[in-house]
Design a protein around this motif. Sequence first.
Motif, mmCIF file in Angstrom:
data_model
loop_
_atom_site.group_PDB
_atom_site.id
_atom_site.type_symbol
_atom_site.label_atom_id
_atom_site.label_comp_id
_atom_site.label_asym_id
_atom_site.label_seq_id
_atom_site.Cartn_x
_atom_site.Cartn_y
_atom_site.Cartn_z
ATOM 1 N N ARG A 118 0.840 -1.201 0.000
ATOM 2 C CA ARG A 118 0.000 0.000 0.000
ATOM 3 C C ARG A 118 0.866 1.239 0.000
ATOM 4 N N ARG A 119 0.393 2.206 -0.770
ATOM 5 C CA ARG A 119 1.102 3.485 -0.796
ATOM 6 C C ARG A 119 0.151 4.600 -0.370
ATOM 7 N N THR A 120 0.685 5.818 -0.332
ATOM 8 C CA THR A 120 -0.142 6.963 0.061
ATOM 9 C C THR A 120 -1.210 7.224 -1.005
ATOM 10 N N VAL A 121 -2.257 7.921 -0.605
ATOM 11 C CA VAL A 121 -3.366 8.185 -1.522
ATOM 12 C C VAL A 121 -3.213 9.529 -2.219
ATOM 13 N N ASN A 122 -3.906 9.660 -3.333
ATOM 14 C CA ASN A 122 -4.056 10.934 -4.022
ATOM 15 C C ASN A 122 -5.204 11.664 -3.318
ATOM 16 N N ARG A 123 -4.894 12.777 -2.664
ATOM 17 C CA ARG A 123 -5.912 13.443 -1.814
ATOM 18 C C ARG A 123 -7.126 13.902 -2.593
ATOM 19 N N SER A 124 -6.930 14.421 -3.816
ATOM 20 C CA SER A 124 -8.110 14.939 -4.521
ATOM 21 C C SER A 124 -8.991 13.784 -4.998
ATOM 22 N N VAL A 125 -8.391 12.665 -5.404
ATOM 23 C CA VAL A 125 -9.190 11.480 -5.786
ATOM 24 C C VAL A 125 -9.961 10.992 -4.562
ATOM 25 N N LEU A 126 -9.269 10.965 -3.437
ATOM 26 C CA LEU A 126 -9.900 10.502 -2.197
ATOM 27 C C LEU A 126 -11.124 11.356 -1.859
ATOM 28 N N GLU A 127 -10.902 12.672 -1.847
ATOM 29 C CA GLU A 127 -11.983 13.559 -1.389
ATOM 30 C C GLU A 127 -13.105 13.701 -2.407
ATOM 31 N N GLN A 128 -12.747 13.773 -3.704
ATOM 32 C CA GLN A 128 -13.791 14.007 -4.717
ATOM 33 C C GLN A 128 -14.524 12.738 -5.137
ATOM 34 N N HIS A 129 -13.854 11.596 -5.094
ATOM 35 C CA HIS A 129 -14.475 10.381 -5.637
ATOM 36 C C HIS A 129 -14.664 9.258 -4.607
ATOM 37 N N ILE A 130 -13.606 8.942 -3.885
ATOM 38 C CA ILE A 130 -13.660 7.735 -3.045
ATOM 39 C C ILE A 130 -14.549 7.929 -1.820
ATOM 40 N N ILE A 131 -14.349 9.005 -1.092
ATOM 41 C CA ILE A 131 -15.155 9.198 0.126
ATOM 42 C C ILE A 131 -16.657 9.257 -0.221
ATOM 43 N N PRO A 132 -17.059 10.040 -1.253
ATOM 44 C CA PRO A 132 -18.491 10.031 -1.606
ATOM 45 C C PRO A 132 -18.991 8.648 -2.054
ATOM 46 N N LEU A 133 -18.189 7.925 -2.839
ATOM 47 C CA LEU A 133 -18.610 6.594 -3.302
ATOM 48 C C LEU A 133 -18.761 5.634 -2.121
ATOM 49 N N TYR A 134 -17.779 5.619 -1.236
ATOM 50 C CA TYR A 134 -17.832 4.702 -0.101
ATOM 51 C C TYR A 134 -18.994 5.063 0.836
ATOM 52 N N ARG A 135 -19.258 6.372 0.982
ATOM 53 C CA ARG A 135 -20.376 6.794 1.831
ATOM 54 C C ARG A 135 -21.694 6.282 1.246
ATOM 55 N N LYS A 136 -21.813 6.391 -0.078
ATOM 56 C CA LYS A 136 -23.025 5.915 -0.759
ATOM 57 C C LYS A 136 -23.166 4.391 -0.556
ATOM 58 N N LEU A 137 -22.091 3.664 -0.746
ATOM 59 C CA LEU A 137 -22.146 2.197 -0.582
ATOM 60 C C LEU A 137 -22.522 1.831 0.851
ATOM 61 N N ARG A 138 -21.960 2.549 1.804
ATOM 62 C CA ARG A 138 -22.286 2.283 3.221
ATOM 63 C C ARG A 138 -23.760 2.573 3.503
ATOM 64 N N GLU A 139 -24.274 3.658 2.909
ATOM 65 C CA GLU A 139 -25.690 3.992 3.098
ATOM 66 C C GLU A 139 -26.577 2.885 2.543
ATOM 67 N N ILE A 140 -26.231 2.392 1.364
ATOM 68 C CA ILE A 140 -27.010 1.312 0.752
ATOM 69 C C ILE A 140 -26.968 0.085 1.665
ATOM 70 N N GLU A 141 -25.775 -0.210 2.180
ATOM 71 C CA GLU A 141 -25.625 -1.395 3.043
ATOM 72 C C GLU A 141 -26.425 -1.246 4.336
ATOM 73 N N ALA A 142 -26.437 -0.025 4.879
ATOM 74 C CA ALA A 142 -27.115 0.194 6.165
ATOM 75 C C ALA A 142 -28.632 0.245 6.025
ATOM 76 N N SER A 143 -29.106 0.588 4.827
ATOM 77 C CA SER A 143 -30.556 0.807 4.696
ATOM 78 C C SER A 143 -31.322 -0.464 4.324
ATOM 79 N N ALA A 144 -30.627 -1.557 4.063
ATOM 80 C CA ALA A 144 -31.331 -2.793 3.682
ATOM 81 C C ALA A 144 -31.858 -3.518 4.919
ATOM 82 N N ASP A 145 -32.748 -4.487 4.688
ATOM 83 C CA ASP A 145 -33.362 -5.225 5.797
ATOM 84 C C ASP A 145 -32.377 -6.156 6.509
#
Length: 179
Positions: A118-145
């Motif tokens: 593992r290496r360090t992350v690209n901060r702008s990719v992290l903030e603009q793409h990864i954090i929003p995507l992972y948040r969305k996936l977590r929301e989907i996971e949390a909202s199911a039965d």
Amino acid sequence: MATMVKAPLTGVERTFDPNELIVSKTDLTGKIVYGNRLFFQLAGYTEQECLGKQHNVVRHPDMPRAVFDLLWETIKAGREIFAYVVNRSSNGDHYWVFAHITPSLSSDGAINGYHSNRRTVNRSVLEQHIIPLYRKLREIEASADSPKAGLANSRKFLTDLLAEKGQSFNQFMFSLEQA
Ligand SMILES: Cc1cc2nc3c(=O)[nH]c(=O)nc-3n(C[C@H](O)[C@H](O)[C@H](O)COP(=O)(O)O)c2cc1C
């Protein structure tokens, strides 16, 4: 083996240098069999505490289950995967990594473990793409039965997203790096 008590999350991010790599290896079941010095330093555990433990010892609750599901599906099939991962240190701090995870093969070509650099992350990719995507996936996971339905829904969201882009997960990861 003593159970590890998880400290509450602190919200404090740990960082490391772009010229450093965090390395760990597991057996076929995901138990840690090797870590380099930086791995133990960031995870906040001694080598003795970590060896023989499941790799989810550093699992952070913000990580979508879909990503780990895809990770295991990919490496068990003998392929490599690249992914952004946020990990939890023993004291509740966290650290982001860009991970490459790959099977290790014995001389007869059978998978005999797994390996991650593992290496360090690209901060702008992290903030603009990864954090929003992972948040969305977590929301989907949390909202199911059920956790099972949540995982199926978030895997579908990811599959549909990749189909829309006409990319594999790894191609998607690298397209973000180059954007
Ligand atoms: C070589 C290798 C490295 C891994 N590295 C991590 C890691 O750094 N952080 C993490 O949370 N999971 C990592 N995993 C995935 C874990 O095995 C596990 O699937 C994940 O933490 C989810 O845990 P859970 O299934 O108990 O929810 C790794 C797996 C392998 C095979």
